[in-house]
Design an enzyme around this catalytic site. Sequence first.
Site, PDB file in Angstrom:
ATOM      1  N   ARG A  74       2.558  38.444   3.949  1.00 14.60           N
ATOM      2  CA  ARG A  74       1.519  39.379   4.374  1.00 14.60           C
ATOM      3  C   ARG A  74       0.168  38.706   4.152  1.00 14.60           C
ATOM      4  O   ARG A  74      -0.186  38.401   3.010  1.00 14.60           O
ATOM      5  CB  ARG A  74       1.613  40.671   3.547  1.00 14.60           C
ATOM      6  CG  ARG A  74       0.460  41.636   3.761  1.00 14.60           C
ATOM      7  CD  ARG A  74       0.624  42.881   2.888  1.00 14.60           C
ATOM      8  NE  ARG A  74      -0.447  43.818   3.100  1.00 14.60           N
ATOM      9  CZ  ARG A  74      -1.466  44.012   2.260  1.00 14.60           C
ATOM     10  NH1 ARG A  74      -1.554  43.330   1.130  1.00 14.60           N
ATOM     11  NH2 ARG A  74      -2.404  44.905   2.543  1.00 14.60           N
ATOM     12  N   HIS A 118      -8.940  43.048   5.926  1.00 18.61           N
ATOM     13  CA  HIS A 118      -8.893  43.046   4.473  1.00 18.61           C
ATOM     14  C   HIS A 118     -10.326  42.763   3.996  1.00 18.61           C
ATOM     15  O   HIS A 118     -10.618  41.763   3.361  1.00 18.61           O
ATOM     16  CB  HIS A 118      -7.896  42.010   3.956  1.00 18.61           C
ATOM     17  CG  HIS A 118      -7.389  42.278   2.565  1.00 18.61           C
ATOM     18  ND1 HIS A 118      -6.054  42.383   2.261  1.00 18.61           N
ATOM     19  CD2 HIS A 118      -8.046  42.473   1.397  1.00 18.61           C
ATOM     20  CE1 HIS A 118      -5.903  42.594   0.954  1.00 18.61           C
ATOM     21  NE2 HIS A 118      -7.114  42.653   0.404  1.00 18.61           N
ATOM     22  N   GLU A 163      -6.480  49.168   2.217  1.00 17.15           N
ATOM     23  CA  GLU A 163      -7.219  49.950   1.216  1.00 17.15           C
ATOM     24  C   GLU A 163      -8.578  50.446   1.704  1.00 17.15           C
ATOM     25  O   GLU A 163      -9.618  50.042   1.164  1.00 17.15           O
ATOM     26  CB  GLU A 163      -7.392  49.149  -0.077  1.00 17.15           C
ATOM     27  CG  GLU A 163      -6.092  48.802  -0.762  1.00 17.15           C
ATOM     28  CD  GLU A 163      -6.297  48.289  -2.193  1.00 17.15           C
ATOM     29  OE1 GLU A 163      -7.443  47.933  -2.541  1.00 17.15           O
ATOM     30  OE2 GLU A 163      -5.312  48.236  -2.943  1.00 17.15           O
ATOM     31  N   ASN A 296      -0.271  49.988  -2.029  1.00 25.31           N
ATOM     32  CA  ASN A 296      -0.594  48.990  -3.044  1.00 25.31           C
ATOM     33  C   ASN A 296      -0.620  49.699  -4.381  1.00 25.31           C
ATOM     34  O   ASN A 296      -1.284  50.720  -4.527  1.00 25.31           O
ATOM     35  CB  ASN A 296      -1.982  48.383  -2.793  1.00 25.31           C
ATOM     36  CG  ASN A 296      -2.026  47.501  -1.555  1.00 25.31           C
ATOM     37  OD1 ASN A 296      -0.983  47.222  -0.960  1.00 25.31           O
ATOM     38  ND2 ASN A 296      -3.208  47.063  -1.175  1.00 25.31           N
ATOM     39  N   TYR A 298      -0.843  49.248  -8.714  1.00 26.00           N
ATOM     40  CA  TYR A 298      -1.022  48.490  -9.946  1.00 26.00           C
ATOM     41  C   TYR A 298      -0.893  49.369 -11.186  1.00 26.00           C
ATOM     42  O   TYR A 298      -0.304  48.986 -12.171  1.00 26.00           O
ATOM     43  CB  TYR A 298      -2.391  47.790  -9.935  1.00 26.00           C
ATOM     44  CG  TYR A 298      -2.468  46.751  -8.843  1.00 26.00           C
ATOM     45  CD1 TYR A 298      -2.046  45.444  -9.065  1.00 26.00           C
ATOM     46  CD2 TYR A 298      -2.901  47.085  -7.561  1.00 26.00           C
ATOM     47  CE1 TYR A 298      -2.065  44.496  -8.055  1.00 26.00           C
ATOM     48  CE2 TYR A 298      -2.926  46.148  -6.534  1.00 26.00           C
ATOM     49  CZ  TYR A 298      -2.502  44.855  -6.787  1.00 26.00           C
ATOM     50  OH  TYR A 298      -2.507  43.920  -5.785  1.00 26.00           O
ATOM     51  N   GLU A 353       1.492  45.665  -2.002  1.00 25.06           N
ATOM     52  CA  GLU A 353       0.971  44.876  -3.119  1.00 25.06           C
ATOM     53  C   GLU A 353       1.450  45.467  -4.428  1.00 25.06           C
ATOM     54  O   GLU A 353       1.449  46.683  -4.609  1.00 25.06           O
ATOM     55  CB  GLU A 353      -0.572  44.882  -3.174  1.00 25.06           C
ATOM     56  CG  GLU A 353      -1.248  44.081  -2.114  1.00 25.06           C
ATOM     57  CD  GLU A 353      -2.770  44.079  -2.256  1.00 25.06           C
ATOM     58  OE1 GLU A 353      -3.274  44.209  -3.390  1.00 25.06           O
ATOM     59  OE2 GLU A 353      -3.443  43.970  -1.226  1.00 25.06           O
TER      60      GLU A 353
HETATM   61  C1  NOJ Z   1      -5.948  45.240  -3.930  1.00 20.04           C
HETATM   62  C2  NOJ Z   1      -6.615  44.395  -2.905  1.00 20.04           C
HETATM   63  O1  NOJ Z   1      -6.045  44.619  -1.659  1.00 20.04           O
HETATM   64  C3  NOJ Z   1      -6.597  42.911  -3.232  1.00 20.04           C
HETATM   65  O2  NOJ Z   1      -7.477  42.275  -2.376  1.00 20.04           O
HETATM   66  C4  NOJ Z   1      -6.937  42.702  -4.697  1.00 20.04           C
HETATM   67  O3  NOJ Z   1      -7.038  41.350  -5.015  1.00 20.04           O
HETATM   68  C5  NOJ Z   1      -5.888  43.379  -5.532  1.00 20.04           C
HETATM   69  N1  NOJ Z   1      -5.911  44.788  -5.264  1.00 20.04           N
HETATM   70  C6  NOJ Z   1      -6.079  43.206  -7.041  1.00 20.04           C
HETATM   71  O4  NOJ Z   1      -7.257  43.830  -7.424  1.00 20.04           O
END
Ligand code: NOJ
Length: 448
Positions: A74, A118, A163, A296, A298, A353
């Site tokens: 991707r 992006h 995002e 995405n 985290y 992600e």
């Molecule tokens: C989401 C973003 O899409 C990416 O560009 C970024 O590096 C990561 N999060 C980590 O923060």
Amino acid sequence: MSFRDEFVWGAATASYQIEGAAFEDGKGANIWDVFTHTPGKIADNSTGDVACDHYHRFADDIQIMARLGIKAYRFSLSWSRLLPEGTGRINQKGIDFYNSLIDELLAYGIEPYITLYHWDLPANLQKQGGWQNEKSPEWFEEYATLVARCFGDRVRYFTTFNEPQVFMGCGYLVGEHAPGLSLRDEELMLACLNVLKAHGRAAKVLHNMVVEARVGLTVATTMVIPDTKEDVESARELFFETGKGNYVFMQSFWMDPIVLGRFPQPLLDCYGDLLASVTPGDMALISKSIDFIGLNNYTSHQVGTDANGRPEILTRHRGFPKTAMNWDITPEGIYWGTKFYHERYHMPIYITENGMANGDFVSQDGKVHDPQRIDFLHRYLLNLKRAAEEGVDLRGYFQWSLLDNFEWACGYDKRFGIVYVDYETLERTIKDSGYWYRDVVFQNGENL
Ligand code: NOJ
């Protein structure tokens, strides 16, 4: 059922974060070129001028992916590399670069997943107001048309935006990302609506021009974890909540119109006039425009229920595990969040992600040992597997990131890669987590 047989195991990057060659071969400037060259904006005063030099080293990077058994890559296109002014004049060398990249991927059997946007808007379009300009949906449509025409013979998977919450929230509200604006609420809403309109137009073009195109949009998620069984409804409510002054970073503002064809009622109640600028024709394009949802993820909130029966975000204990970004490590969030998405939208989901920043370095033995990342990925993937077992329609998972890279306002301090990059020599070293991920890919997650 665990992960389906055709589950896609991939890795992800983004143009500005890795390509470099910022002023080479006819590429036009974008808002991140401008922003990083403005003193004081980036933590370590760095830029993406060279980044990982992927523009020149993409063939080596693809070989690394092949060694790791990665099935899909991707990556995003730099709009101003293809259209230096954003519209009009085409830069053939930009097209050549992405053609070579795509051909090389296909030669190794790696499926390209293209992200159109992006975050790196051509600077010339920002001069005209960027996403605040009501022509911006047309600009994006022109760009999408070029992408479909040039690459649609070999690429099937496209994501329009990555995002929107973050490039609009951090770029147009908080101001810590390019273009560094802090708009008033109503201006921000109108700019966000232009992004939605742009998505609708681009999705139509891609579906019309590319045979068997699969189009998605990726959102940022702070998932939610119910504190007890009694808090499941509170967690769900908080996750999809939105309202006055509380929409840009939220889920339902973006995804409800795209999948359900309408804005959430609390927004219609307070922004009715502004939302009416999305005509029925616009909404017809925006809704039912995607074949999959990209998430995405985290981190997550821990959610309880207060005395009035309302959701409340609970404070975690001192010393709670965190990544180098200071983000809480919350593996269960990916289970709950994908489950809630599945229940609300009934769409195929890709994790576009997931990963962590860690203080990696090359050890005396020349290797990069990152047990924390392996543990992080292991825990998150186990929770994803649980979601798959419970029937969430999960199609793929992309590791963020293939390479250590330029982490926006944080510069190069934060290393997210499963491949280490020495920014002085640009040498790559596969981290322990990269080899670990290879085994997961080969066994389709059975070894988790
Ligand atoms: C989401 C973003 O899409 C990416 O560009 C970024 O590096 C990561 N999060 C980590 O923060």
